[in-house]
Scaffold this active site. Structure first.
Site, short mmCIF file in Angstrom:
data_model
loop_
_atom_site.label_atom_id
_atom_site.label_comp_id
_atom_site.label_asym_id
_atom_site.label_seq_id
_atom_site.Cartn_x
_atom_site.Cartn_y
_atom_site.Cartn_z
N ASN A 581 0.82 -1.29 -0.14
CA ASN A 581 -0.07 0.27 -0.03
C ASN A 581 0.78 1.18 0.10
O ASN A 581 0.50 2.20 -0.84
CB ASN A 581 -1.01 0.02 1.16
N LYS A 582 1.98 1.27 0.95
CA LYS A 582 2.85 2.34 0.89
C LYS A 582 3.57 2.62 -0.45
O LYS A 582 3.63 3.55 -0.82
CB LYS A 582 3.81 2.03 2.07
N ASP A 583 3.85 1.52 -1.08
CA ASP A 583 4.59 1.60 -2.47
C ASP A 583 3.71 1.93 -3.45
O ASP A 583 4.13 2.68 -4.50
CB ASP A 583 5.07 0.17 -2.69
N TYR A 708 -0.69 7.97 -7.73
CA TYR A 708 -0.25 7.72 -6.46
C TYR A 708 1.43 8.13 -6.52
O TYR A 708 1.99 8.78 -5.62
CB TYR A 708 -0.34 6.47 -5.72
N LEU A 748 11.67 7.98 2.70
CA LEU A 748 10.43 7.65 2.64
C LEU A 748 10.50 6.09 2.55
O LEU A 748 9.93 5.23 2.90
CB LEU A 748 9.70 8.13 1.54
#
Length: 924
Positions: A581-583, A708, A748
Site C-alpha cells: 500500500n505504501k508503495d 499515487y 520514505l
C-alpha cells in the site's frame, strides 16, 4: 459534549440506573457518560464542562487552558472514546444474542451453525465436510508491531468495565444490587481517570511478551475450546448420525520475541526467555484446570466402577510418581481423583523444570504435551466406558482440546529477519569457509546463487568453529535455537522463519543454507530436507509482481521440494499489505495482492507443491484491515483451501480478544470465513474469474498507481510529510520496542509502513486509504466513456474485490477533513512544497469523491454504512477539536529552542496523539 447523539434521561442520577432493565446501548452509554462526568467534575469542573459541551467548548477553543487542564481535556476525551468502544462491543454482542434467541443460532452470520446449516441445505456431503475439516489450519499471529497506544493496566480496566456492563443487563437484580454494580462501574472509571495514559518508558521485548500472553489468560485459553465445542455442536445438529474427528484446527502464532527485522532488542537470549514464558503460560493454565477437576471429581469406585484398563494405568502411574501411596491414602476409593492428583504432580514437576531450564525427563514429570494429552484421553475414555460419557465430554474433552491446541507452548513462535541481514551473515560465512581473500560475489549475481546451491549440496561439516562476525554469529544462533526444540521446549514451539524483503530465489536459498549450518536438516549430511519452514515475504508492488517467477524457480530446487513435502506438502508464502500500500496506493495494492495470489496458486498447482498464504495485515484499512468475513470472502477462489495465517497487530489484538464474548465471536468469524471459502469459493459465481473484470482492474490499478506515484515522487513530499504531520513526534510515544525505521536512514523508502499510516491518519489526510482511486476511475472513464461507467457499476455489484475496495475507500474518506488538513499543512514553511503537495491532495480527494459516487450510484459517501456513519458522528466533532489543538502543540513544540522548553509541550502533544488514535479506533 456536543458530538453526542445519545441524550441523557432528564434528571438522571446514578442511583436510578437500575430503573430500566435490560438496558439499551444508548442507556448504557448514558450511564457511562454521566459517571465519567461525575468523576471529572469532582476535580476539574472546567474539564467536565468541556466534556458536557458547555462553557468554553461552545466555541471549540481550550487554548487558554493551563497545560495541566489541557492534558486533562485530552485525557477525558480519550477515555470517553474508549468507553464508547466498550459500549459498542457490548451492544453488538447483545444484538447477536437477541438474534440467536429469537431465530436460532443458525441465523447469526459468521457462526458455525449458520455455515454448517447452509452447507447441509446445499447438499454438501459429510465426507467432503470431513475432508475439508481435516485439512483446515487457521492461525492468527500476534505481533509486537507498535500500534497499541493503550497500556495493559488500561486494558484490564476496560475488561472489568465490560464485564460489569454484562452483569448490569441482567434482569434479576434488585435496585440495591444494581446500585452496587453502578458504584463498581464508577470506581473503575475513576481508576481509569487516575491512571497515566502514557508509558513513561518504551516497553522492553519481555514486556511485549507479557502483553501478548495477557490475552490468553483473559480470554483465549478458554475461548478456543469453546470454539471447537460450537463446531462440534453444529456438526451434530445438521449432520446427525455422521462422525467427525475434530483436530486442533485453530491455533495461535506469535512474532513477539522472535521478530528481529529492524529490532535490535530481540536477541537470542530474549527469544529463549519468550519461549520459556510461552511454555509456562499454557502449563500454568492446565495446572489451574486440573486442580479444579481434582476438586470436583469425587467419584467413588462404588458409584462408578472404573474399567480394568483404567485401573491398570492408575496402578502404574501411582507406582511411578514417587509418592503414589500417599496419594492413594489421601483419596481412598476415588480412583479418578487419584489419577488427577498424579497428573497434577507430574505437571507441577514439568513447570518447575521449565522454570529452571532443566528438562529432566522422568516418569514423575511430563516431558511433553503429548503425555498430558494421553493421560486426559485415558480419563475421558474411562469415564465414557463407565457410562458417564456426557460428563467426560463436558469436563475432560474441553481440557484435552485446550492442550491439543496450546500444547506446552501457547503459541508457535515465528522467527523473522530481513534479507539484508541474512545476506550479511552469508557473506561472513563465505569469508570464513571459501578460503579466498577476495570479497564475496555480489548478492544479485549468478556466481553468488551458484555458491549457495553448491553449499546446500555439500555434506554438512558438523558444528564447526567459524570466524564469523558478531552479527552473523547472532543470526546463526537464532536458527540454532530451533535446532531441536523437543530437547528443551515443545516440538511445536517454533512456527517458521519469515524472510522479509525477499527479492530473489537466492535470498530464500540463503536462508536454507544458514538453517543447514545451524543443524536444521533432517539428515546428518544436511542435504535432504530442512525441518524449519522457510517463508518468503513479498511486500512491495515490485516484489509481488516478481513473486510467481521467484517461487517457480525456488520450487524447482530439489531440497526445497523435499523440505515442503516433509512439512505437509505445502510451501507457505507471506504477502504484505502494508508496504504494498505504501508503495503503490490502496487500489493498486489490493489488485496486485489478488493477482499475486492467483498466479502463485497456479505456480503451486503446476509444481505439485501447494502454496499456502500468510496474510500480513494490520489494523487500519490502509494495511489490509478490512472486515474479516468480507476480506476472506473476496480472496481469489481456491487460494485458501482451509489454510490461513494472518497477523493480528497492536490495537487489533485488544479490540478482538480483550473481552470473552467479542473474542469468541471474532475467532468464530475468522474460522467460518476460512471454512466457507474452502467449501464454497470454487462453486461461487462471484469468485469466478472474469477476463473483462480483470482487464478493467488492471487499467484502474495502472492509472491509480501512476497518480499515487506522482504524489510520492513529488520533490517536496518528504519535507511536507515531516512538517504537516506528527511523524517524528510519534516516535516519542513509548508504544513499542522497535524503532520506526529499519536501518536508521531518513527517507520514505526506509520508513516503516506503520508510522507512515499512523501519521497520515493523525493529520486527517489519510491518503493511504484512498489516494489515486479517483484518478484511476477517471482515466478509465475517459477512455471507455459510458460503456466503462456501466462496466464499473456492474463490477461494483458483482465483483467482491472491487466492491470491497470501493467500500473501504468510502469509509476512509469519512475520516478526511480537508479544512483540518490545511491547518496541518500550515506547519510547512516551504510554501512551494506546501501548496504543491496540498493542491494535489485536495484535487484528488474531490475527484475520488465524484468518481466513487458515480460507481456506487449513491447520493453521498458511505451511504451504505449507516452504523459506521453514526459511530463517526459520535466521535468526529471531538476529534476535530483535538486535531486543531494538536496543530498548535506541534507548532509550539517545534519552535522551542531547547529540550527543556519542549518538555512543556511534549506530554500534551503525545496525549493528543493518543486521543485521536482512540477516537479513530486505530493507529497504524
Amino acid at each position: 459534549m456536543t458530538d453526542r447523539e445519545i441524550a441523557l434521561p432528564p434528571g438522571w442520577n446514578p442511583s436510578d440506573a437500575g430503573a430500566k432493565a435490560p438496558l439499551s446501548g444508548e442507556e448504557t452509554a448514558d450511564i457511562l457518560f454521566q459517571l465519567l462526568l461525575d468523576v471529572v467534575r469532582q476535580q476539574y469542573p472546567q474539564v467536565a464542562d468541556v466534556l458536557a459541551g458547555d462553557s468554553v467548548a461552545k466555541d471549540g477553543k481550550v487554548s487558554d487552558f493551563s497545560p495541566e487542564l489541557l492534558s486533562r481535556v485530552f485525557q477525558v476525551h480519550g477515555i470517553w472514546f474508549q468507553l464508547l468502544a466498550i459500549v459498542e462491543q457490548h451492544a453488538a454482542m447483545r444484538l447477536r444474542r437477541l438474534i440467536e434467541r429469537e431465530r436460532g443460532p443458525d441465523a447469526v452470520q459468521g457462526t458455525f451453525a449458520n455455515l454448517i446449516s447452509e452447507a447441509a441445505r446445499l447438499g454438501v456431503g459429510a465426507p467432503e465436510l470431513s475432508d475439508k475439516l481435516a485439512s483446515m489450519r487457521i492461525r492468527p499471529v500476534i505481533t509486537a508491531h507498535p500500534t497499541e497506544a493503550k497500556r495493559v493496566t488500561v486494558l484490564e480496566k476496560h475488561r472489568r468495565i465490560y464485564r460489569l456492563l454484562v452483569d448490569l443487563e441482567q434482569t434479576r437484580w434488585t435496585e440495591r444490587e444494581r446500585a452496587s454494580l453502578i458504584d463498581q462501574l464508577r470506581d473503575e472509571i475513576e481508576l481509569l481517570w487516575m491512571t497515566g495514559e502514557l508509558r513513561l518508558e518504551k516497553p522492553s521485548v519481555d514486556q511485549e511478551v507479557a502483553w501478548g500472553l495477557h490475552f490468553f489468560h483473559e480470554t483465549l485459553f478458554e475461548g478456543v475450546p469453546e470454539l471447537l465445542k460450537k463446531l462440534d455442536r453444529a456438526l451434530h445438529q445438521f449432520y446427525p448420525g455422521d462422525t467427525f474427528a475434530l483436530t486442533p484446527v485453530f491455533q495461535f502464532g506469535s512474532w513477539i520475541g522472535g521478530d528481529r527485522d529492524g529490532n535490535p532488542f530481540v536477541t537470542n537470549t530474549v527469544t529463549r526467555r519468550a519461549l520459556t514464558e510461552n511454555a509456562l503460560a499454557s502449563m500454568r493454565h492446565y495446572e489451574q484446570r486440573i486442580l479444579i477437576l481434582q476438586q470436583r471429581m469425587s467419584i467413588t469406585e462404588r458409584a462408578l466402577p472404573p474399567p480394568e484398563a483404567f485401573r491398570a494405568v492408575l496402578a502404574r502411574t501411582l507406582a511411578e510418581i514417587g509418592d503414589g501411596e500417599a496419594i492413594a491414602h489421601r483419596n481412598p476409593g476415588e480412583p479418578y481423583r487419584q489419577f488427577l492428583s498424579c497428573m497434577l504432580r507430574k505437571l507441577r514437576a514439568a513447570i518447575a523444570n521449565t522454570e529452571q531450564g532443566n528438562w529432566n525427563k522422568t516418569a514423575a514429570s511430563y516431558s511433553n504435551a503429548d503425555e498430558l494429552i494421553a493421560d486426559l484421553s485415558v480419563l475421558e475414555e474411562a469415564l465414557t466406558a463407565g457410562g458417564s460419557g456426557e460428563l467426560a465430554s463436558r469436563l475432560i474433552r474441553p481440557l484435552r482440546w485446550t492442550v491439543e491446541v496450546f500444547r506446552f507452548r501457547t503459541v508457535r513462535l515465528d522467527l523473522r529477519e530481513n534479507s539484508t541481514r541474512l545476506t550479511e551473515t552469508l557473506q561472513s560465512l563465505w569469508k570464513a569457509t571459501s578460503g579466498q581473500e577476495r570479497d564475496p560475489p555480489k548478492p544479485d549475481s549468478e556466481e553468488w546463487k551458484a555458491w549457495i546451491i553448491a553449499e546446500l549440496a555439500r555434506p554438512r561439516q558438523g558444528d564447526r568453529e567459524l570466524n564469523l562476525s558478531p552479527e552473523a554469529q547472532e543470526t546463526l544462533g537464532m536458527f540454532k535455537l530451533a535446532q531441536d526444540p523437543r530437547e528443551e521446549f515443545d516440538r511445536e514451539a517454533f512456527g517458521s522463519f519469515i524472510l522479509s524483503m525477499t527479492r530473489s530465489a537466492a535470498d530464500i536459498l540463503g536462508a536454507y543454507l544458514v538453517a543447514k549450518e545451524a543443524g536444521l536438516f533432517r539428515d546428518a549430511a544436511g542435504v535432504e530436507a530442512c525441518t524449519l519452514p522457510i517463508v518468503p515475504l513479498f511486500e512491495t508492488i515490485t516484489d509481488l509482481r516478481a513473486a510467481p517467477g521467484i517461487m517457480r524457480e525456488l520450487l524447482s530446487v530439489p531440497v526445497v521440494r523435499r523440505s515442503a513435502r516433509g512439512l505437509g506438502g505445502l510451501q507457505e508464502v507471506m504477502i504484505g499489505y502494508s508496504d504494498s500500500n505504501k508503495d503503490g496506493g490502496f487500489l493498486s495494492s489490493n489488485w496486485e495482492l489478488a493477482k499475486a495470489q492467483n498466479r502463485l496458486t497456479k505456480v503451486g498447482s503446476e509444481s505439485g507443491i501447494g502454496i499456502a498464504f500468510f496474510h500480513g495485515r494490520g489494523g487500519s484499512v490502509s494495511r489490509g484491515g478490512s472486515p474479516t468475513a468480507q476480506a476472506i470472502a473476496a480472496q481469489p477462489a481456491g487460494s485458501i483451501r482451509g489454510r490461513f495465517r494472518v497477523t493480528e497487530q497492536g490495537e487489533v489484538v485488544s479490540f478482538k480478544y480483550a473481552n470473552r464474548g467479542t473474542a469468541a465471536y471474532q475467532m468464530e468469524v475468522l474460522a467460518t470465513g476460512v471454512f466457507q471459502h474452502a467449501l464454497m469459493s470454487e462453486r461461487e459465481h462471484a469468485l469466478t474469474p472474469s477476463a473483462e473484470f480483470d482487464e478493467a482492474m488492471e487499467a484502474l490499478s495502472g492509472a491509480s498507481h501512476a497518480a499515487y506515484a506522482g504524489l510520492i515522487g513529488h520533490p517536496g513530499l518528504l519535507a511536507y510529510f515531516q512538517a504537516a504531520s506528527p511523524l517524528e513526534e510519534i516516535s516519542l510515544l513509548n508504544i513499542g520496542s522497535r524503532p520506526a525505521r529499519r536501518f536508521g536512514a531518513r527517507s520514505l523508502s526506509d520508513l516503516r509502513a506503520i508510522p507512515w499510516v499512523f501519521a497520515w491518519a493523525q493529520n486527517r489526510h489519510v491518503i493511504t486509504g484512498w489516494y489515486g482511486v479517483g484518478s484511476g476511475i477517471a482515466s478509465f472513464l475517459d477512455v471507455r466513456k459510458e460503456r466503462g461507467a456501466a462496466l464499473l457499476q456492474r463490477m461494483f455489484k458483482e465483483s467482491r474485490l472491487f466492491r470491497l475496495v470501493i467500500g473501504e475507500v468510502e469509509k476512509t474518506m469519512c475520516l478526511v477533513d480537508l479544512d483540518i488538513a490545511r491547518e496541518y499543512a500550515g506547519l510547512v514553511t516551504d510554501e512551494e512544497a506546501r501548496e504543491g503537495v496540498f493542491s494535489l491532495i485536495e484535487a484528488e480527494f474531490k475527484l475520488t469523491r465524484d468518481m466513487v459516487l458515480r460507481v456506487s450510484q449513491d447520493g453521498e459517501i458511505a451511504e451504505r454504512f449507516p452504523r459506521y456513519r453514526s459511530l463517526l458522528q459520535h466521535r468526529l466533532p471531538t476529534i476535530n477539536k483535538v486535531s486543531r489543538e494538536q496543530v498548535e502543540l506541534l507548532r509550539g513544540f517545534r519552535a522551542c529552542p531547547t529540550e527543556l522548553e519542549k518538555e512543556a509541550y511534549k506530554s500534551n502533544l503525545l496525549l493528543s496523539i493518543n486521543c485521536i488514535a482512540s477516537g479513530l479506533g486505530a493507529t497504524g
